[in-house]
Motif scaffolding. Sequence first.
Motif, short mmCIF file in Angstrom:
data_model
loop_
_atom_site.label_atom_id
_atom_site.label_comp_id
_atom_site.label_asym_id
_atom_site.label_seq_id
_atom_site.Cartn_x
_atom_site.Cartn_y
_atom_site.Cartn_z
N CYS A 121 42.07 47.93 37.77
CA CYS A 121 41.94 47.37 38.86
C CYS A 121 43.78 47.81 39.32
N ASP A 122 43.89 47.23 40.54
CA ASP A 122 45.29 46.70 41.02
C ASP A 122 45.82 45.33 40.64
N VAL A 123 44.42 44.08 41.71
CA VAL A 123 44.77 43.03 41.36
C VAL A 123 43.41 42.60 40.93
N LEU A 124 43.55 41.57 39.85
CA LEU A 124 42.25 40.71 39.33
C LEU A 124 42.57 39.50 39.42
N VAL A 125 41.84 38.66 39.99
CA VAL A 125 41.92 37.37 41.07
C VAL A 125 40.89 36.74 39.61
N VAL A 126 41.71 35.92 38.88
CA VAL A 126 40.92 34.79 38.01
C VAL A 126 40.99 33.45 39.29
N GLY A 127 39.11 33.30 38.87
CA GLY A 127 39.00 31.94 39.81
C GLY A 127 38.54 32.00 41.40
N ALA A 128 37.56 31.91 41.30
CA ALA A 128 37.18 31.85 42.66
C ALA A 128 37.12 30.41 43.85
N GLY A 129 38.10 29.51 42.97
CA GLY A 129 38.12 28.36 44.12
C GLY A 129 38.65 28.85 45.31
N PRO A 130 39.62 27.26 45.58
CA PRO A 130 40.01 27.33 46.93
C PRO A 130 41.49 28.94 47.36
N ALA A 131 42.13 28.65 46.16
CA ALA A 131 43.36 30.08 46.17
C ALA A 131 43.09 31.07 45.52
N VAL A 160 40.86 45.35 44.08
CA VAL A 160 41.09 43.64 43.73
C VAL A 160 39.64 43.32 43.28
N LYS A 161 40.04 43.13 42.29
CA LYS A 161 38.53 42.30 41.34
C LYS A 161 38.68 40.86 41.22
N LEU A 162 37.64 40.15 41.32
CA LEU A 162 37.81 38.53 41.58
C LEU A 162 36.88 38.19 40.37
N ILE A 163 36.99 37.33 39.42
CA ILE A 163 36.18 37.25 38.12
C ILE A 163 35.82 35.19 38.41
N GLU A 164 35.41 34.62 37.56
CA GLU A 164 34.72 32.94 37.87
C GLU A 164 34.16 32.65 36.42
N ARG A 165 34.80 31.67 35.64
CA ARG A 165 34.09 30.48 34.84
C ARG A 165 33.01 30.62 35.12
N LYS A 184 32.70 37.28 52.39
CA LYS A 184 33.24 38.32 53.15
C LYS A 184 34.51 39.11 52.37
N TYR A 185 34.47 38.46 51.14
CA TYR A 185 35.11 39.53 50.02
C TYR A 185 34.23 40.56 49.73
N LYS A 186 33.64 40.43 49.07
CA LYS A 186 32.35 41.21 49.09
C LYS A 186 32.24 42.66 49.86
N ASP A 187 32.21 41.93 51.34
CA ASP A 187 31.92 42.94 51.94
C ASP A 187 32.84 43.71 52.76
N PHE A 188 33.91 43.51 51.96
CA PHE A 188 35.00 44.46 51.99
C PHE A 188 34.93 45.49 50.83
N GLY A 189 34.06 45.18 49.95
CA GLY A 189 34.39 46.28 49.20
C GLY A 189 35.12 45.77 47.83
N GLY A 190 34.90 44.29 47.70
CA GLY A 190 35.98 43.45 46.30
C GLY A 190 34.72 42.88 45.54
N GLU A 191 35.18 43.55 44.08
CA GLU A 191 34.34 43.62 43.44
C GLU A 191 34.49 41.32 42.43
N TYR A 192 32.92 41.35 42.25
CA TYR A 192 33.45 39.59 41.72
C TYR A 192 31.92 39.90 39.98
N THR A 193 32.60 39.35 39.66
CA THR A 193 32.19 39.17 38.18
C THR A 193 32.62 37.64 37.89
N ASN A 194 30.91 37.48 37.00
CA ASN A 194 31.13 36.02 36.28
C ASN A 194 31.63 35.96 35.24
#
Length: 140
Positions: free
Chosen positions: A5-15, A34-39, A110-120
Amino acid sequence: MTIECDVLVVGAGPAGASAAFFLKHLAQDINLEVKLIERLTEKKYPSYHDMCGEAVSEELFNDISPITPQYIVEKIRRLIEYWPGDIEIETPMKGYVIDRPKFFRDVVEKYKDFGGEYTNCSLIDFMEEGYRIKVKLSDG
């Protein structure tokens, strides 16, 4: 398994939730991956983010537009601080108390609606290899 991915965001809290959302929202024309992961699991996420209320100013929603004030628990019109020695400080304020877990989950949706991927999963380790960063995640 290799995930790129181009960007990996770690943590789905406020930031993290807002960073992932705005990366996808503002970069719609360039197809930024962009991929978002949350533990935290779906069960633990609400209890973790419900530890304290979230009081936000009305101006915040101007700054984070197009995210709108949702999941409002209460409107705030003023703050009163109580200090030792019978000191009270009253400050007018326009704002909201929001339901944090629901609000953050909505931003992630909303992030996922833009095509973002979310993984737990959790970030275990990372290393730099030239111009790339390799990460080891708990799901392999």
